[in-house]
Design a protein around this motif. Structure first.
Motif, PDB file in Angstrom:
ATOM      1  N   TYR A  55       0.950  -1.154  -0.081  1.00  0.00           N
ATOM      2  CA  TYR A  55       0.042   0.098  -0.088  1.00  0.00           C
ATOM      3  C   TYR A  55       0.797   1.329   0.013  1.00  0.00           C
ATOM      4  CZ  TYR A  55      -3.779  -3.017   1.588  1.00  0.00           C
ATOM      5  OH  TYR A  55      -4.798  -4.046   1.995  1.00  0.00           O
ATOM      6  N   THR A  56       0.320   2.047  -0.901  1.00  0.00           N
ATOM      7  CA  THR A  56       1.176   3.577  -0.839  1.00  0.00           C
ATOM      8  C   THR A  56       0.014   4.452   0.425  1.00  0.00           C
ATOM      9  OG1 THR A  56      -0.311   4.608  -2.442  1.00  0.00           O
ATOM     10  CG2 THR A  56       1.656   3.409  -2.855  1.00  0.00           C
ATOM     11  N   PRO A  57       0.516   5.562   0.696  1.00  0.00           N
ATOM     12  CA  PRO A  57      -0.358   6.326   1.612  1.00  0.00           C
ATOM     13  C   PRO A  57      -1.800   6.558   0.776  1.00  0.00           C
ATOM     14  CG  PRO A  57       1.955   7.285   1.538  1.00  0.00           C
ATOM     15  CD  PRO A  57       1.799   6.117   0.731  1.00  0.00           C
ATOM     16  N   MET A  58      -2.885   6.749   1.579  1.00  0.00           N
ATOM     17  CA  MET A  58      -4.210   6.777   0.791  1.00  0.00           C
ATOM     18  C   MET A  58      -4.207   7.983  -0.275  1.00  0.00           C
ATOM     19  SD  MET A  58      -7.255   8.729   1.273  1.00  0.00           S
ATOM     20  CE  MET A  58      -7.386   9.423   3.031  1.00  0.00           C
ATOM     21  N   SER A  59      -3.467   9.119   0.103  1.00  0.00           N
ATOM     22  CA  SER A  59      -3.688  10.311  -0.916  1.00  0.00           C
ATOM     23  C   SER A  59      -2.602   9.926  -2.249  1.00  0.00           C
ATOM     24  CB  SER A  59      -2.937  11.463  -0.228  1.00  0.00           C
ATOM     25  OG  SER A  59      -3.806  12.052   0.796  1.00  0.00           O
ATOM     26  N   PHE A  61       1.497   7.906  -3.688  1.00  0.00           N
ATOM     27  CA  PHE A  61       2.867   7.921  -3.400  1.00  0.00           C
ATOM     28  C   PHE A  61       3.384   9.398  -3.358  1.00  0.00           C
ATOM     29  CE2 PHE A  61       7.004   6.895  -5.677  1.00  0.00           C
ATOM     30  CZ  PHE A  61       7.578   6.386  -4.705  1.00  0.00           C
ATOM     31  N   PRO A  62       4.019   9.674  -2.321  1.00  0.00           N
ATOM     32  CA  PRO A  62       4.431  11.047  -2.012  1.00  0.00           C
ATOM     33  C   PRO A  62       5.036  11.516  -3.302  1.00  0.00           C
ATOM     34  CG  PRO A  62       4.525   9.860   0.005  1.00  0.00           C
ATOM     35  CD  PRO A  62       4.306   8.842  -1.038  1.00  0.00           C
ATOM     36  N   LYS A  83       0.211  17.818   0.249  1.00  0.00           N
ATOM     37  CA  LYS A  83      -0.286  17.146   1.291  1.00  0.00           C
ATOM     38  C   LYS A  83      -1.976  17.087   1.122  1.00  0.00           C
ATOM     39  CE  LYS A  83      -0.283  16.415   6.340  1.00  0.00           C
ATOM     40  NZ  LYS A  83       0.483  16.699   7.731  1.00  0.00           N
ATOM     41  N   LYS A 250     -11.545  12.825   0.090  1.00  0.00           N
ATOM     42  CA  LYS A 250     -10.702  11.775   0.544  1.00  0.00           C
ATOM     43  C   LYS A 250     -11.475  10.904   1.557  1.00  0.00           C
ATOM     44  CE  LYS A 250      -6.339  13.915   0.483  1.00  0.00           C
ATOM     45  NZ  LYS A 250      -5.127  14.507   1.265  1.00  0.00           N
ATOM     46  N   GLN A 254     -11.374   6.794   0.418  1.00  0.00           N
ATOM     47  CA  GLN A 254     -10.734   5.772   0.989  1.00  0.00           C
ATOM     48  C   GLN A 254     -11.617   4.442   1.377  1.00  0.00           C
ATOM     49  OE1 GLN A 254     -10.008   6.649   5.476  1.00  0.00           O
ATOM     50  NE2 GLN A 254     -11.817   7.622   5.679  1.00  0.00           N
ATOM     51  N   SER A 259      -6.223   3.062  -1.490  1.00  0.00           N
ATOM     52  CA  SER A 259      -4.984   3.526  -2.089  1.00  0.00           C
ATOM     53  C   SER A 259      -4.944   2.870  -3.580  1.00  0.00           C
ATOM     54  CB  SER A 259      -3.877   3.323  -1.488  1.00  0.00           C
ATOM     55  OG  SER A 259      -3.598   2.056  -1.132  1.00  0.00           O
ATOM     56  N   SER A 262       0.186   0.383  -6.439  1.00  0.00           N
ATOM     57  CA  SER A 262       1.396   1.249  -6.229  1.00  0.00           C
ATOM     58  C   SER A 262       2.454   1.061  -7.321  1.00  0.00           C
ATOM     59  CB  SER A 262       2.075   0.469  -4.886  1.00  0.00           C
ATOM     60  OG  SER A 262       2.205  -0.885  -5.134  1.00  0.00           O
TER      61      SER A 262
END
Length: 375
Positions: A55-59, A61-62, A83, A250, A254, A259, A262
């Motif tokens: 998993y990447t962060p919900m928002s 991949f930074p 962000k 968001k 979710q 997410s 990836s």
């Protein structure tokens, strides 16, 4: 009891099935049939054996969020916060669905400009809200008088699509001035701007919601890597919105997908370092011009195509049949699958127009044109 009683097999599925059954050339669905950039597939091949599969962060991949912020600033001179204002979505369709589900309440109204893509209405109905279909002008430009008459204090969203699918029209600066006036007149109104073809425009540069600072706090934009990089099967896009709206979007996102896959996020993040998205317009303009030149030898009348990879044509001087019947005839008798424009209208408005996808290799377009010359 069905929540979507009027939703059946889509026109896109129908025409593609007919194309397969009749061994026809499929210019109906909007997907390219030429190879993906080898630089991108090489990145994917390398990443397949790396640690990028969780998993990447919900928002999102930074590093990809950072690249989108940089792309937005470069393309539109708009600074967005990675962000709080960007969300990676499972295609533009999920972004649109999540936005509508998050922001539209029961009994709200949402303006859709017809002809329109078919993914807008369903999430409105699932929100127990009311879609208000407003027809564009005969030349497929916005009719601001009708739009204003259709807007009231209960109108929560207006959905705009620029460049426009199915017609290939693009908005002018005056259209955005009129939109700003509309937003000023209705303080509760929010703009959902579908810009999945933003990098596929031709003679005139794309004008985005991002170019209009007055609208930033009242608008959501939806973009598509699938369309931009002809990787439609990846189903990856992104949404940009002010933080107070993005927070709500968001919440829905979710619970839809949490997410997005990836490896595609990591691959696109790297690819953005080496690809020139600004060159996409010239690439597809060559395709458009090539296809239009081929069709000059047919009896079809070609309408202007200012963006997207779709060409609309009128068959009014060929047949009096309705466009669905004519499109089916094209598949069975001529061997070319298209989409009838009436299917993009709520009331099936008869335009005697069909839509071709020219995001195909030259051989496919040549073979299609040869068949269409039999009309």
């Amino acid at each position: 009891m069905s929540k979507l009683p009027n939703v059946g097999t889509s026109i896109f599925t129908m025409m593609s099935q007919m194309a397969n059954e009749c061994n026809a050339i499929n210019l109906s669905q909007g997907f390219p049939n030429f190879p993906v950039d080898k630089r991108l597939t090489d990145i994917v091949a390398r990443l397949a054996s790396e640690n990028v599969h969780q998993y990447t962060p919900m928002s999102g991949f930074p590093p990809l969020l950072e690249k989108i912020a940089k792309l937005t600033q470069h393309s539109y001179q708009r600074v967005v916060k990675t962000k709080d204002e960007i969300l990676i979505t499972a295609g533009a369709t999920e972004g649109i669905f999540a936005t509508i589900q998050a922001l539209v309440n029961a009994n709200n109204e949402v303006i859709i400009l017809d002809p329109s893509y078919d993914c807008y209405e369903a999430p409105i109905l699932l929100s127990n809200a009311k879609p208000i279909r407003v027809a564009l002008n005969n030349d497929f430009t916005p009719n601001w008088k009708k739009i204003k008459e259709a807007t009231n204090e209960n109108t929560k969203l207006i959905i705009i699509n620029n460049p426009h699918n199915p017609t290939g029209k693009t908005w002018t600066k005056n259209d955005f001035v009129q939109l700003e006036k509309l937003v000023d007149s209705f303080p509760n109104l929010i703009v959902l701007s579908d810009e999945v073809y933003e990098y596929i425009t031709f003679e005139e540069a794309h004008i985005s919601i991002h170019h209009r600072p007055k609208l930033w706090n009242r608008s959501i934009s939806v973009s598509s890597f699938g369309k931009s990089f002809h990787i439609t099967g990846w189903k990856i896009g992104y949404v940009i919105a002010p933080e107070y709206l993005m927070t709500e979007i968001k919440k829905v996102h979710q619970f839809l997908v949490f997410s997005v896959n990836s490896i595609s996020q990591v691959a696109i993040s790297e690819y953005l370092d080496i690809v020139d998205v600004q060159s996409l317009g010239s690439f597809y303009q060559q395709k458009r011009d090539f296809f239009r030149n081929l069709l000059k030898e047919t009896k079809l009348e070609l309408l202007p195509c200012e963006g997207t990879y779709f060409q609309v044509a009128s068959y009014a001087n060929i047949s009096n049949k309705d466009d669905l019947t004519f499109a089916k005839q094209l598949v069975t008798e001529i061997g070319v699958a298209t989409i009838p424009i009436s299917s993009f209208y709520a009331n099936g408005t008869a335009t005697k127009c069909i839509r071709f996808c020219f995001a195909k290799d030259d051989t496919t377009l040549i073979q299609a044109a040869e068949r269409l010359m039999k009309l």
